[in-house]
Write a protein that holds these residues in place. Structure first.
Motif, PDB file in Angstrom:
ATOM      1  N   ILE A  43       0.835  -1.192   0.000  1.00 54.57           N
ATOM      2  CA  ILE A  43       0.000   0.000   0.000  1.00 54.57           C
ATOM      3  C   ILE A  43       0.870   1.243   0.000  1.00 54.57           C
ATOM      4  O   ILE A  43       1.979   1.238   0.532  1.00 54.57           O
ATOM      5  N   ASP A  44       0.380   2.293  -0.639  1.00 54.39           N
ATOM      6  CA  ASP A  44       1.042   3.585  -0.612  1.00 54.39           C
ATOM      7  C   ASP A  44       0.488   4.376   0.561  1.00 54.39           C
ATOM      8  O   ASP A  44      -0.721   4.455   0.745  1.00 54.39           O
ATOM      9  N   ILE A  45       1.376   4.984   1.330  1.00 57.20           N
ATOM     10  CA  ILE A  45       0.963   5.710   2.519  1.00 57.20           C
ATOM     11  C   ILE A  45       0.821   7.182   2.186  1.00 57.20           C
ATOM     12  O   ILE A  45       1.769   7.829   1.756  1.00 57.20           O
ATOM     13  N   GLY A  46      -0.369   7.714   2.398  1.00 56.01           N
ATOM     14  CA  GLY A  46      -0.611   9.131   2.154  1.00 56.01           C
ATOM     15  C   GLY A  46      -0.250   9.970   3.354  1.00 56.01           C
ATOM     16  O   GLY A  46       0.325   9.502   4.327  1.00 56.01           O
ATOM     17  N   ASP A  47      -0.623  11.227   3.301  1.00 55.38           N
ATOM     18  CA  ASP A  47      -0.263  12.138   4.379  1.00 55.38           C
ATOM     19  C   ASP A  47      -1.084  11.908   5.637  1.00 55.38           C
ATOM     20  O   ASP A  47      -0.604  12.060   6.738  1.00 55.38           O
ATOM     21  N   SER A  48      -2.383  11.560   5.490  1.00 57.91           N
ATOM     22  CA  SER A  48      -3.197  11.510   6.697  1.00 57.91           C
ATOM     23  C   SER A  48      -4.294  10.467   6.679  1.00 57.91           C
ATOM     24  O   SER A  48      -5.037  10.364   7.629  1.00 57.91           O
ATOM     25  N   SER A  49      -4.420   9.672   5.621  1.00 60.68           N
ATOM     26  CA  SER A  49      -5.527   8.716   5.594  1.00 60.68           C
ATOM     27  C   SER A  49      -5.087   7.395   5.036  1.00 60.68           C
ATOM     28  O   SER A  49      -4.088   7.294   4.331  1.00 60.68           O
ATOM     29  N   ASP A  50      -5.855   6.370   5.362  1.00 62.49           N
ATOM     30  CA  ASP A  50      -5.579   5.019   4.918  1.00 62.49           C
ATOM     31  C   ASP A  50      -5.684   4.941   3.409  1.00 62.49           C
ATOM     32  O   ASP A  50      -6.582   5.509   2.818  1.00 62.49           O
ATOM     33  N   GLN A  51      -4.773   4.201   2.768  1.00 60.56           N
ATOM     34  CA  GLN A  51      -4.777   4.093   1.330  1.00 60.56           C
ATOM     35  C   GLN A  51      -5.169   2.690   0.919  1.00 60.56           C
ATOM     36  O   GLN A  51      -4.852   1.718   1.591  1.00 60.56           O
ATOM     37  N   TRP A 155      -0.567   5.820  25.596  1.00 59.79           N
ATOM     38  CA  TRP A 155      -1.079   4.852  24.624  1.00 59.79           C
ATOM     39  C   TRP A 155      -0.183   4.889  23.388  1.00 59.79           C
ATOM     40  O   TRP A 155      -0.512   5.535  22.389  1.00 59.79           O
ATOM     41  N   PRO A 156       0.971   4.221  23.444  1.00 60.16           N
ATOM     42  CA  PRO A 156       1.918   4.298  22.330  1.00 60.16           C
ATOM     43  C   PRO A 156       1.306   3.750  21.037  1.00 60.16           C
ATOM     44  O   PRO A 156       0.768   2.640  21.010  1.00 60.16           O
ATOM     45  N   PRO A 157       1.361   4.524  19.960  1.00 63.24           N
ATOM     46  CA  PRO A 157       0.854   4.026  18.684  1.00 63.24           C
ATOM     47  C   PRO A 157       1.721   2.883  18.159  1.00 63.24           C
ATOM     48  O   PRO A 157       2.931   2.852  18.397  1.00 63.24           O
ATOM     49  N   VAL A 158       1.086   1.956  17.481  1.00 64.54           N
ATOM     50  CA  VAL A 158       1.834   0.855  16.845  1.00 64.54           C
ATOM     51  C   VAL A 158       2.373   1.396  15.533  1.00 64.54           C
ATOM     52  O   VAL A 158       1.659   1.487  14.534  1.00 64.54           O
ATOM     53  N   THR A 159       3.643   1.784  15.544  1.00 62.65           N
ATOM     54  CA  THR A 159       4.269   2.388  14.382  1.00 62.65           C
ATOM     55  C   THR A 159       5.142   1.379  13.647  1.00 62.65           C
ATOM     56  O   THR A 159       5.441   0.290  14.156  1.00 62.65           O
ATOM     57  N   ILE A 160       5.572   1.766  12.458  1.00 63.13           N
ATOM     58  CA  ILE A 160       6.436   0.920  11.647  1.00 63.13           C
ATOM     59  C   ILE A 160       7.298   1.826  10.793  1.00 63.13           C
ATOM     60  O   ILE A 160       6.881   2.941  10.427  1.00 63.13           O
ATOM     61  N   GLU A 161       8.504   1.384  10.486  1.00 63.77           N
ATOM     62  CA  GLU A 161       9.398   2.224   9.696  1.00 63.77           C
ATOM     63  C   GLU A 161       8.946   2.283   8.238  1.00 63.77           C
ATOM     64  O   GLU A 161       8.186   1.430   7.769  1.00 63.77           O
ATOM     65  N   SER A 178      -2.241   1.761   7.014  1.00 64.74           N
ATOM     66  CA  SER A 178      -1.424   2.638   7.839  1.00 64.74           C
ATOM     67  C   SER A 178      -1.848   4.078   7.617  1.00 64.74           C
ATOM     68  O   SER A 178      -2.401   4.426   6.574  1.00 64.74           O
ATOM     69  N   VAL A 179      -1.600   4.902   8.613  1.00 69.61           N
ATOM     70  CA  VAL A 179      -1.918   6.321   8.534  1.00 69.61           C
ATOM     71  C   VAL A 179      -0.699   7.110   9.005  1.00 69.61           C
ATOM     72  O   VAL A 179       0.025   6.659   9.896  1.00 69.61           O
ATOM     73  N   ARG A 180      -0.461   8.255   8.384  1.00 73.81           N
ATOM     74  CA  ARG A 180       0.655   9.086   8.821  1.00 73.81           C
ATOM     75  C   ARG A 180       0.201   9.983   9.967  1.00 73.81           C
ATOM     76  O   ARG A 180      -0.768  10.726   9.846  1.00 73.81           O
ATOM     77  N   ARG A 181       0.921   9.914  11.074  1.00 78.41           N
ATOM     78  CA  ARG A 181       0.574  10.665  12.269  1.00 78.41           C
ATOM     79  C   ARG A 181       1.067  12.113  12.174  1.00 78.41           C
ATOM     80  O   ARG A 181       1.823  12.469  11.277  1.00 78.41           O
ATOM     81  N   ASN A 185       5.328   9.874  11.757  1.00 79.02           N
ATOM     82  CA  ASN A 185       5.491   8.423  11.797  1.00 79.02           C
ATOM     83  C   ASN A 185       4.291   7.720  11.177  1.00 79.02           C
ATOM     84  O   ASN A 185       3.193   8.266  11.105  1.00 79.02           O
ATOM     85  N   LEU A 186       4.519   6.475  10.735  1.00 81.92           N
ATOM     86  CA  LEU A 186       3.454   5.650  10.184  1.00 81.92           C
ATOM     87  C   LEU A 186       2.864   4.779  11.281  1.00 81.92           C
ATOM     88  O   LEU A 186       3.596   4.087  11.993  1.00 81.92           O
ATOM     89  N   GLN A 187       1.549   4.815  11.418  1.00 78.07           N
ATOM     90  CA  GLN A 187       0.854   4.010  12.418  1.00 78.07           C
ATOM     91  C   GLN A 187      -0.001   2.966  11.715  1.00 78.07           C
ATOM     92  O   GLN A 187      -0.703   3.265  10.751  1.00 78.07           O
ATOM     93  N   ILE A 188       0.056   1.731  12.204  1.00 81.56           N
ATOM     94  CA  ILE A 188      -0.738   0.640  11.644  1.00 81.56           C
ATOM     95  C   ILE A 188      -2.219   0.886  11.914  1.00 81.56           C
ATOM     96  O   ILE A 188      -2.607   1.345  12.992  1.00 81.56           O
ATOM     97  N   THR A 189      -3.062   0.555  10.941  1.00 82.80           N
ATOM     98  CA  THR A 189      -4.508   0.595  11.133  1.00 82.80           C
ATOM     99  C   THR A 189      -5.096  -0.781  10.833  1.00 82.80           C
ATOM    100  O   THR A 189      -4.557  -1.539  10.028  1.00 82.80           O
ATOM    101  N   VAL A 190      -6.209  -1.082  11.501  1.00 87.96           N
ATOM    102  CA  VAL A 190      -6.965  -2.304  11.228  1.00 87.96           C
ATOM    103  C   VAL A 190      -8.419  -1.896  11.029  1.00 87.96           C
ATOM    104  O   VAL A 190      -9.008  -1.259  11.906  1.00 87.96           O
ATOM    105  N   GLY A 191      -8.967  -2.224   9.879  1.00 93.63           N
ATOM    106  CA  GLY A 191     -10.313  -1.776   9.575  1.00 93.63           C
ATOM    107  C   GLY A 191     -10.408  -0.263   9.552  1.00 93.63           C
ATOM    108  O   GLY A 191     -11.473   0.298   9.784  1.00 93.63           O
ATOM    109  N   GLY A 192      -9.288   0.392   9.272  1.00 86.41           N
ATOM    110  CA  GLY A 192      -9.235   1.843   9.259  1.00 86.41           C
ATOM    111  C   GLY A 192      -8.910   2.464  10.605  1.00 86.41           C
ATOM    112  O   GLY A 192      -8.546   3.639  10.680  1.00 86.41           O
ATOM    113  N   TRP A 193      -9.040   1.699  11.696  1.00 86.86           N
ATOM    114  CA  TRP A 193      -8.813   2.239  13.040  1.00 86.86           C
ATOM    115  C   TRP A 193      -7.326   2.211  13.401  1.00 86.86           C
ATOM    116  O   TRP A 193      -6.690   1.144  13.354  1.00 86.86           O
ATOM    117  N   PRO A 194      -6.733   3.342  13.794  1.00 87.21           N
ATOM    118  CA  PRO A 194      -5.353   3.338  14.284  1.00 87.21           C
ATOM    119  C   PRO A 194      -5.217   2.422  15.505  1.00 87.21           C
ATOM    120  O   PRO A 194      -6.118   2.348  16.343  1.00 87.21           O
TER     121      PRO A 194
END
Length: 228
Positions: A43-51, A155-161, A178-181, A185-194
């Motif tokens: 997936i391509d990671i945008g600036d602020s929303s799930d792609q 509540w540390p976000p689940v991030t990834i490099e 993933s969403v850009r915080r 940093n990139l934060q993992i999302t599941v079903g769109g939820w960070p």
């Protein structure tokens, strides 16, 4: 012990054909494997929303393309893999920290596993068996994290490099993004939820964050909120 929900069985590659000619039956087997080999996505990671997922035409991904900038500029490719890190021959935790330790550097890889107990329905843990949570004040469409600064310390976000991999067990890759915080940093999302962990969960399987402020709950494999 938590019962783990395994992901779909991994596909085996067809053996190499001997000689310069291939019989029709071998061609049919090869065609079938290519058609089913989309066991993950990039997936391509945008600036602020799930792609959305952007699988290649063959259903496979070029590993050399991971982490390369996309045509959009700064974005990176993030690979979601429908198998465990152990299946990929990896040991350790990819750099994921536990408890109150600050995640100073995003992990190289993250694993999320669905487990059956002790809650009423399956919820996710990471490779260190830390419970993963979602926040009711976030949004899933578009994906947005509203937990920053002091909140993110608790509540540390689940991030990834950038260019990292997400390994899964019992989670559909199509539910992962993933969403850009705000901090970049990139934060993992599941079903769109960070997705987050709780700093006060110090032992594997702890659920000290469940129901806190009636807004924090364990996250399920589709991004659903898991309650008792």
């Amino acid at each position: 012990m938590n019962q783990i929900f395994p992901g779909p069985p991994s596909l085996r590659r067809s053996p190499r054909r001997r000689g310069g000619r291939a019989v029709a039956s071998s061609a049919l087997v090869l065609l079938s494997v290519v058609g089913m080999s989309a066991c993950g996505k990039t997936i391509d990671i945008g600036d602020s929303s799930d792609q959305p997922a952007t699988p290649s035409a063959s259903g496979t991904q070029d590993p050399n393309s991971l982490g390369a900038p996309s045509a959009g500029g700064d974005n990176s490719a993030l690979q979601v893999v429908d198998s465990t890190a152990k299946d990929a021959g990896l040991n350790g935790n990819g750099g994921t920290v536990t408890g109150t330790v600050v995640q100073e550097t995003p992990p190289k890889w993250v694993q999320m596993t669905a487990v059956a107990a002790p809650l009423s329905s399956p919820h996710l843990i990471n490779v260190n068996q830390a419970t993963l949570y979602r926040f009711d004040k976030d949004t899933a469409d578009p994906s947005t994290s509203n937990c920053n600064d002091a909140c993110a310390a608790k509540w540390p976000p689940v991030t990834i490099e950038e260019g990292g991999k997400v390994y899964l067990a019992g989670v559909d890759p199509e539910n992962v993004g993933s969403v850009r915080r705000q901090d970049g940093n990139l934060q993992i999302t599941v079903g769109g939820w960070p997705v987050y962990r709780f700093a006060n969960d110090v032992k594997p399987g702890d659920l000290n964050g469940q129901g806190v402020d009636n807004t924090w709950f364990a996250v399920g494999p589709t991004g659903n909120k898991v309650t008792q």
